[in-house]
Design an enzyme around this catalytic site. Structure first.
Site, PDB file in Angstrom:
ATOM      1  N   ASP A  95       4.057  -0.784  -1.941  1.00 12.71           N
ATOM      2  CA  ASP A  95       5.087  -0.790  -2.982  1.00 12.71           C
ATOM      3  C   ASP A  95       5.421   0.648  -3.402  1.00 12.71           C
ATOM      4  O   ASP A  95       4.607   1.555  -3.229  1.00 12.71           O
ATOM      5  CB  ASP A  95       4.594  -1.543  -4.224  1.00 12.71           C
ATOM      6  CG  ASP A  95       4.364  -3.020  -3.941  1.00 12.71           C
ATOM      7  OD1 ASP A  95       4.949  -3.542  -2.978  1.00 12.71           O
ATOM      8  OD2 ASP A  95       3.591  -3.627  -4.700  1.00 12.71           O
TER       9      ASP A  95
HETATM   10  N1  URA Z   1      -0.539  -5.287  -2.845  1.00 14.05           N
HETATM   11  C1  URA Z   1       0.405  -4.981  -3.742  1.00 14.05           C
HETATM   12  O1  URA Z   1       0.578  -5.679  -4.724  1.00 14.05           O
HETATM   13  N2  URA Z   1       1.144  -3.887  -3.540  1.00 14.05           N
HETATM   14  C2  URA Z   1       0.956  -3.059  -2.488  1.00 14.05           C
HETATM   15  O2  URA Z   1       1.668  -2.046  -2.363  1.00 14.05           O
HETATM   16  C3  URA Z   1      -0.033  -3.390  -1.567  1.00 14.05           C
HETATM   17  C4  URA Z   1      -0.770  -4.512  -1.775  1.00 14.05           C
END
Ligand code: URA
Length: 232
Positions: free
Chosen positions: A101
């Site tokens: 993310d």
């Molecule tokens: N889980 C999440 O919520 N975000 C990420 O970026 C990776 C794993």
């Protein structure tokens, strides 16, 4: 292979750019100046551009310490992308192995080896990823076994068993072997905890190199590439 194709595939520039470089007399084959782009080269030939040896690797593998605020993408109209951070690779065939993310940091691999990337992401192989999680809310004693048996997300999705180790009341290390959308945030969310910081610290057998500052990257070593290949 033709000289201009070789130089272009080695990342020196586009086909027309390398033709110009060659015609300007910047290229040598075995220390002999060449100005003909069409010349065929042999594997044993030593090609130099402005005196520097050009090595051509079919596949490249990078480890990036992804910073927050950068999107895991090749192109984005608004945000800086992980691809833009790999500044010493010029070709357009380099892709993220999965995604983090925008507000997640940590280890992210980028490669042009489509097969290995596909295998690393395939649900068939259950590659483990470990995250350092900072969270708010109360982590009840029973939650460890919830993670270990398989969290049920708020939409009913059942997660595979995960490994969790609490560091303190608001930090934990979580290892998961799948990659659902926003998975870690949703796992904590289903237990009424909010993730306030997320950093991936390992991907399969590879740990985030602690010498890489946020935003820095390096090529994987041959032994790291071997470790990834040995998974399949
Ligand atoms: N889980 C999440 O919520 N975000 C990420 O970026 C990776 C794993």
């Amino acid at each position: 292979m033709r000289l201009d194709k070789y130089l272009s595939e080695a990342g020196i520039g586009s086909r027309s750019e390398v033709k110009k470089i060659i015609s300007k007399g910047h290229v040598t084959i075995n220390d002999l100046l060449v100005k003909d782009s069409k010349i065929n080269i042999l594997e044993s030939d030593v090609i130099k551009v402005l005196g520097n040896i050009v090595t051509y690797e079919k596949f490249v593998y990078y480890m990036l310490n992804k910073p927050k605020g950068v999107v895991s993408a090749s192109k984005d109209e608004v945000n800086q992308t992980t691809r833009q951070l790999i500044t010493d690779y010029k070709k357009d065939d380099l892709f993220n192995v999965g995604r983090l993310d925008k507000d997640t940091e940590g280890i992210l691999l980028l490669t042009n080896d489509g097969l290995l990337s596909h295998q690393l992401l395939s649900p068939k192989y259950h590659i483990e990823k470990t995250y350092h999680v900072e969270f708010r809310g109360d982590f009840l004693k029973t939650y460890c076994s919830s993670f270990e048996t398989g969290i049920i997300l708020n939409d009913g999705t059942v997660c595979k068993p995960a490994k969790i180790s609490l560091i303190n009341d608001h930090q934990a290390l979580l290892t998961i072997s799948e990659g659902k959308y926003h998975q870690v945030k949703r796992m904590f969310g289903s237990l009424n905890m909010g993730v306030t910081g997320l950093k991936r610290v390992s991907f399969g057998p590879l740990k985030l190199d602690s010498s890489l500052a946020s935003g820095e990257y390096r090529k994987l070593t041959p032994s790291e590439i071997q470790k990834l290949r040995m998974l399949f």
